[in-house]
Structures are given as C-alpha cells and as structure tokens.
Design a protein around this motif. Structure first.
Motif, mmCIF file in Angstrom:
data_model
loop_
_atom_site.group_PDB
_atom_site.id
_atom_site.type_symbol
_atom_site.label_atom_id
_atom_site.label_comp_id
_atom_site.label_asym_id
_atom_site.label_seq_id
_atom_site.Cartn_x
_atom_site.Cartn_y
_atom_site.Cartn_z
ATOM 1 N N ASN A 78 0.791 -1.232 0.000
ATOM 2 C CA ASN A 78 0.000 0.000 0.000
ATOM 3 C C ASN A 78 0.830 1.293 0.000
ATOM 4 O O ASN A 78 0.628 2.168 0.842
ATOM 5 C CB ASN A 78 -0.953 -0.003 1.209
ATOM 6 C CG ASN A 78 -2.106 0.957 1.052
ATOM 7 O OD1 ASN A 78 -2.425 1.399 -0.054
ATOM 8 N ND2 ASN A 78 -2.736 1.302 2.160
ATOM 9 N N CYS A 104 -2.268 2.585 -6.506
ATOM 10 C CA CYS A 104 -3.231 2.534 -7.606
ATOM 11 C C CYS A 104 -2.541 2.184 -8.926
ATOM 12 O O CYS A 104 -3.107 1.469 -9.758
ATOM 13 C CB CYS A 104 -3.960 3.871 -7.716
ATOM 14 S SG CYS A 104 -5.264 3.911 -8.956
ATOM 15 N N ARG A 157 -4.403 10.895 -10.459
ATOM 16 C CA ARG A 157 -4.610 9.459 -10.494
ATOM 17 C C ARG A 157 -3.370 8.743 -11.023
ATOM 18 O O ARG A 157 -3.177 8.680 -12.233
ATOM 19 C CB ARG A 157 -5.815 9.115 -11.365
ATOM 20 C CG ARG A 157 -7.125 9.667 -10.811
ATOM 21 C CD ARG A 157 -8.292 9.117 -11.585
ATOM 22 N NE ARG A 157 -9.553 9.548 -11.011
ATOM 23 C CZ ARG A 157 -10.729 9.004 -11.305
ATOM 24 N NH1 ARG A 157 -10.778 8.008 -12.164
ATOM 25 N NH2 ARG A 157 -11.829 9.444 -10.766
ATOM 26 N N ALA A 162 -15.170 4.473 -5.137
ATOM 27 C CA ALA A 162 -13.756 4.103 -5.200
ATOM 28 C C ALA A 162 -13.591 2.734 -4.542
ATOM 29 O O ALA A 162 -14.336 2.375 -3.638
ATOM 30 C CB ALA A 162 -12.910 5.142 -4.479
ATOM 31 N N THR A 211 -9.032 2.043 -1.117
ATOM 32 C CA THR A 211 -8.869 3.478 -0.817
ATOM 33 C C THR A 211 -9.260 3.805 0.617
ATOM 34 O O THR A 211 -9.006 4.913 1.086
ATOM 35 C CB THR A 211 -9.715 4.333 -1.775
ATOM 36 O OG1 THR A 211 -11.108 4.032 -1.596
ATOM 37 C CG2 THR A 211 -9.333 4.081 -3.223
ATOM 38 N N ARG A 212 -9.859 2.850 1.317
ATOM 39 C CA ARG A 212 -10.263 3.084 2.717
ATOM 40 C C ARG A 212 -9.111 2.846 3.693
ATOM 41 O O ARG A 212 -9.244 3.110 4.879
ATOM 42 C CB ARG A 212 -11.432 2.160 3.107
ATOM 43 C CG ARG A 212 -12.538 2.011 2.078
ATOM 44 C CD ARG A 212 -13.222 3.329 1.753
ATOM 45 N NE ARG A 212 -14.520 3.066 1.158
ATOM 46 C CZ ARG A 212 -14.752 3.001 -0.146
ATOM 47 N NH1 ARG A 212 -13.764 3.200 -1.000
ATOM 48 N NH2 ARG A 212 -15.970 2.777 -0.599
ATOM 49 N N SER A 237 -2.469 5.074 3.279
ATOM 50 C CA SER A 237 -1.223 4.720 2.584
ATOM 51 C C SER A 237 -0.156 4.316 3.599
ATOM 52 O O SER A 237 -0.016 4.933 4.652
ATOM 53 C CB SER A 237 -0.721 5.913 1.767
ATOM 54 O OG SER A 237 -1.621 6.211 0.725
ATOM 55 N N ARG A 258 -13.566 4.488 6.520
ATOM 56 C CA ARG A 258 -12.118 4.352 6.347
ATOM 57 C C ARG A 258 -11.483 3.828 7.631
ATOM 58 O O ARG A 258 -11.975 4.069 8.733
ATOM 59 C CB ARG A 258 -11.498 5.697 5.970
ATOM 60 C CG ARG A 258 -12.076 6.307 4.702
ATOM 61 C CD ARG A 258 -11.279 7.534 4.271
ATOM 62 N NE ARG A 258 -11.917 8.252 3.177
ATOM 63 C CZ ARG A 258 -11.819 7.929 1.887
ATOM 64 N NH1 ARG A 258 -11.113 6.874 1.540
ATOM 65 N NH2 ARG A 258 -12.432 8.634 0.963
#
Length: 256
Positions: A82, A87, A123, A166, A170-171, A174, A204
């Motif tokens: 992560n 992405c 993105r 999304a 994405t929850r 990073s 999240r």
C-alpha cells in the motif's frame, strides 16, 4: 471526435467494466453503434459484492457478454504494501489480466470508462492506460461525468444516478498494509450504513488506530450522522470499537 465516429473506427472492442456509471454508458454506446463488444469484470477483494451484482445486471440489460476475471490482487506485494502509488501497481495488474484474456478471446482493442471530468494528474493509475495502450473514448470525445449521467438517464440505464465509488483499498491509509479481513469489515460496515440511508459516504480505517472507523460523509448527511452516532457505533461494534466522524467540507473530526 464523437462516440459514433470512434466506434465506426473501432468495430471490435473489449471494455474494462466496473459496473459503474461510466463504463456502463460506454457499453451501451458501443452496442448502440454496432460495435462487437465484450465486457470484462475484474473480481478481486477490492470490489464489494454489489458491484459484481450491478455489472451482471447491466450486461444482461444490454445483452452483452460479460467475462468475470478472478484476480487475487493481494498476491501482488507492491499492491498489498500500500504505497502512495498503490493505484498504479493495482491498475497495471488488473489491465494486464484483462488484456491477456481479451486478446485470447480475439479482442485486441481495450477500452476503459475514464471520462473528461477525471483529473489525470490526481490518479497515478492513469499512467497505466497510456503504457498499455488502453483507450478512453469518453475522454477522447470530451464527455464529462455530467454528460454521462444525463445520457444514461435518457437511455434508461439504471446506473445513471449511481454514486461514484472508489475501491475498498482506498479506505486503508497509505503505508498501512492491506489485509483482506480489513476490506471485509469495511465492506460489511458500509453495507449496514447504506441500509441506514447514507449515500456518498465512506468508512475508512482511522489513520491512528485499526479499531477505529472513520465515517466520512457529505455535508447534507453530517447532522444525521452526528445525531445517530451511538446507533452507528452499536451497529459497527462487531468490527470497530469506536467511530470518528469526518466531514470533508468542514475538515473536522469528532471522536466519541
């Protein structure tokens, strides 16, 4: 260029189909303009069950062949660790699988549903489209998200008002290693809150504690979330000990 011209020049295409508003309209347009089109849905731990359900429903409505490609994305350590550009690695892995399957099926042209409203600079995964020669007809034809929703409604597509969604990854903050059990508890929590009437929201993983859920709502549902926080905590208690309310408009947090 418009979509009619695009599909006149590209008569046989494979579409990366997420079950969302953009790719659903792209499927409809391809079929409407006589394109030989096939849809490919990536089934991974990052996608909730309702997305696959919607993808199947739309493919059936449009009478388009849907291929479901299994992908255990968490086997890819670059994704699972992560990093901030997760992405990119995820999308590359996904599109490589779609391209391999589509080419095997005889579909050399690969499309995705990126529209003219999407911010390329925001993105990292967008780089993959250029590297793998994936075309984005909606963006090429300058069709925005607003256009897609309007045209989808006119076409009678149930996805015309579907909220943007999304992926579950994405929850996770990073740098926080992605575990399938975390994805599952987020999915289950969001399903419960959806049944409570929440729309355009996210659960999240709280950036400081794994046992805390951060509920991010839009401005119109902030008060509802605040007034029902204890009920929310009770319903999410099988997976989280506390709930943090985060409002992207007010940039504030309330911890109970």
């Amino acid at each position: 260029m418009n979509l009619e011209t695009f599909f006149a020049e590209n008569r046989k295409c494979a579409i990366a189909f997420s079950g969302g508003t953009d790719s659903a309209f792209l499927l409809y347009a391809a079929k409407s303009y006589g394109c030989d089109v096939k849809a490919y849905y990536i089934h991974s731990p990052f996608q909730p069950a309702f997305e696959l359900k919607d993808a199947k429903r739309m493919a059936e409505q449009l009478d388009i062949d849907l291929t479901i490609v299994a992908c255990n994305i968490l086997e890819n350590e670059q994704v699972r660790s992560n990093p901030v550009n997760r992405c990119y690695y995820c999308k590359k892995n996904i599109f490589e699988k779609i391209i391999t399957q589509a080419q095997t099926d005889g579909y050399p042209v690969i499309l995705d549903g990126t529209n003219a409203s999407d911010d390329v600079n925001d993105r990292p995964g967008m780089k993959v489209l250029a590297e793998l020669n994936v075309l984005s007809p909606l963006r090429i034809c300058k069709i925005t998200k607003t256009d897609v929703r309007r045209l989808s409604k006119e076409a009678g597509l149930f996805t015309y008002q579907k909220p943007s969604y999304a992926c579950l990854a994405t929850r996770i903050p990073s740098g926080h290693r992605i575990e399938e059990e975390d994805l599952l508890k987020i999915e289950k929590s969001e399903d419960i809150l959806s049944k409570m009437g929440f729309q355009n929201f996210r659960i999240r993983m709280y950036r400081y504690e794994d046992s805390v859920a951060a509920l991010e709502t839009e401005e119109g549902q902030w008060k509802y979330a605040y007034n029902n926080l204890h009920k929310i905590e009770e319903k999410l208690s099988p997976w989280f000990d506390k709930v943090v309310l985060e409002n992207t408009y007010r940039k504030s947090e309330i911890i109970f």
